[in-house]
Design a protein around this motif. Structure first.
Motif, short mmCIF file in Angstrom:
data_model
loop_
_atom_site.label_atom_id
_atom_site.label_comp_id
_atom_site.label_asym_id
_atom_site.label_seq_id
_atom_site.Cartn_x
_atom_site.Cartn_y
_atom_site.Cartn_z
N SER A 108 47.15 -99.23 85.24
CA SER A 108 48.19 -100.14 85.71
C SER A 108 48.05 -101.51 85.04
N GLN A 111 50.20 -102.07 78.51
CA GLN A 111 51.50 -101.99 77.85
C GLN A 111 51.31 -101.82 76.36
N VAL A 115 51.29 -96.51 75.71
CA VAL A 115 51.90 -96.32 77.03
C VAL A 115 53.27 -95.66 76.87
N ARG A 116 54.03 -96.11 75.89
CA ARG A 116 55.34 -95.51 75.64
C ARG A 116 55.21 -94.03 75.28
N GLN A 119 54.39 -92.03 78.44
CA GLN A 119 55.57 -91.82 79.27
C GLN A 119 56.49 -90.76 78.66
N ARG A 123 57.40 -87.19 80.33
CA ARG A 123 58.82 -86.84 80.54
C ARG A 123 59.12 -85.44 80.00
N PHE A 128 57.89 -87.64 84.43
CA PHE A 128 58.41 -89.01 84.29
C PHE A 128 59.91 -88.90 84.13
N PRO A 132 61.09 -94.09 78.46
CA PRO A 132 59.86 -94.87 78.30
C PRO A 132 60.15 -96.36 78.20
N TYR A 136 52.95 -99.91 81.92
CA TYR A 136 52.27 -99.01 82.86
C TYR A 136 52.35 -99.63 84.26
N THR A 140 54.69 -95.19 86.53
CA THR A 140 53.80 -94.47 85.61
C THR A 140 52.54 -94.01 86.34
N ALA A 143 53.45 -90.94 88.18
CA ALA A 143 53.66 -89.82 87.26
C ALA A 143 52.32 -89.24 86.79
N THR A 159 44.90 -93.15 83.10
CA THR A 159 44.85 -92.18 82.01
C THR A 159 43.52 -92.31 81.28
#
Length: 310
Positions: A108, A111, A115-116, A119, A123, A128, A132, A136, A140, A143, A159
């Motif tokens: 958390s 970024q 991170v993108r 996501q 997905r 997710f 994206p 985070y 996220t 997810a 993660t």
């Protein structure tokens, strides 16, 4: 007592245009009320009491009685044993812990590009449910917990290397379109007022902004608006002032890439929107959550370009 007829539809930021001291004083006083509207506030709440950002640590994975820490309360009638207690032969059951050898890669507040990618991969396999963002946040975290829980991993929401390797093995490398889709939702069909000239075309229904030149969409991005107490005005306007590093003089909050179109209401980047999504709202401004996209838009828009909000 006479009731004032001033509406307060202006900006707290003095533009420096006026025809005398009295006019300037009235303008500054009127403009102060609306620029205050650009500080983010929770959706559906009164502007005077904004709530704090949503927690990045959902509690649905911490259920009472399953963490191995609760013990039974001894009965008042129970007699103490005279025999020494035997050493325990096994430890109490507990929630699986994270692999001590695993290294946390993202958590958390993280970024960036990884991170993108995280996501986008989540997905692909249904964990997710939006585009994206590269941030985070709490969505996220949830997810990742969902993915970890279904794979028998500790539901930390972080993660680590074990979670990441498991995800890589189940997904393919995201395409450019998967990493950077135009918007989280399909952009709306442009209003007829957006079909000629250079126009920032903003739809409240789809919550999207499209930058258009002579009827062609150049770029699109997600936006959010003011709450019911401080709604974003609808109609046809024009950009009258651009301020790259703008800061609200009322709330002292950053409004990067601000493009003012109606009093104190502006299109600008919102870090709160990037973090919390649609769980918050502005005080009337049009918030953009993708900093890269609004930076590009800011570079292209000129004073005098049309703005249509519908």
């Amino acid at each position: 007592m006479r009731r004032s007829s001033r509406t307060g539809r202006g900006s707290a930021h003095r533009v420096g245009r006026g025809s005398g001291a009295a006019t300037a004083a009235v303008a500054v006083l009127a403009l102060s009320a609306v620029t205050a509207g650009c500080k983010a506030q929770p959706a559906g709440s009164a502007p005077a009491a904004p709530s704090p950002p949503a927690s990045s640590s959902p509690t649905d994975d911490a259920k009472p009685g399953k963490d191995g820490t609760q013990s039974a309360t001894p009965s008042a009638s129970a007699k103490p044993s005279t025999k020494p207690s035997a050493p325990p032969t096994s430890s109490p059951k507990s929630t699986p812990s994270a692999d001590p050898q695993a290294t946390v890669l993202m958590a958390s507040g993280s970024q960036g590009k990884q991170v993108r990618e995280l996501q986008a991969r989540l997905r692909q396999i249904g964990h997710f449910d939006r585009s994206p963002t590269g941030y985070y946040g709490s969505v996220t975290v949830t997810a990742v917990q969902s993915f970890q829980g279904k794979r028998g991993l500790s539901r930390t929401g972080r993660t680590d290397t074990v979670t990441w390797q498991r995800l890589l093995g189940m997904t393919h490398a995201p395409t450019a379109a998967e990493l950077n889709p135009p918007t989280a939702r399909p952009a709306a069909k442009p209003d007829k007022r957006c079909m000629t000239g250079r126009v920032i075309c903003i739809s409240k229904n789809s919550r999207t902004l499209s930058w258009m030149n002579d009827g062609k969409v150049v770029s699109s991005m997600d936006v959010r608006f003011g709450s019911q107490y401080t709604p974003t005005r609808e109609g046809t306007f024009s950009v009258y002032w651009k301020s790259r590093h703008h800061v609200s003089s009322i709330y002292h909050t950053a409004m990067p890439y601000a493009m003012f179109f109606s009093g104190g209401q502006a299109v600008h980047y919102s870090s709160d929107f990037a973090a919390r999504g649609y769980s918050g709202a502005s005080h009337g401004c049009v918030n953009v959550r993708d900093e890269g996209k609004i930076a590009s838009l800011f570079a292209q828009v000129r004073n005098g370009d049309k703005v249509v909000v519908y």
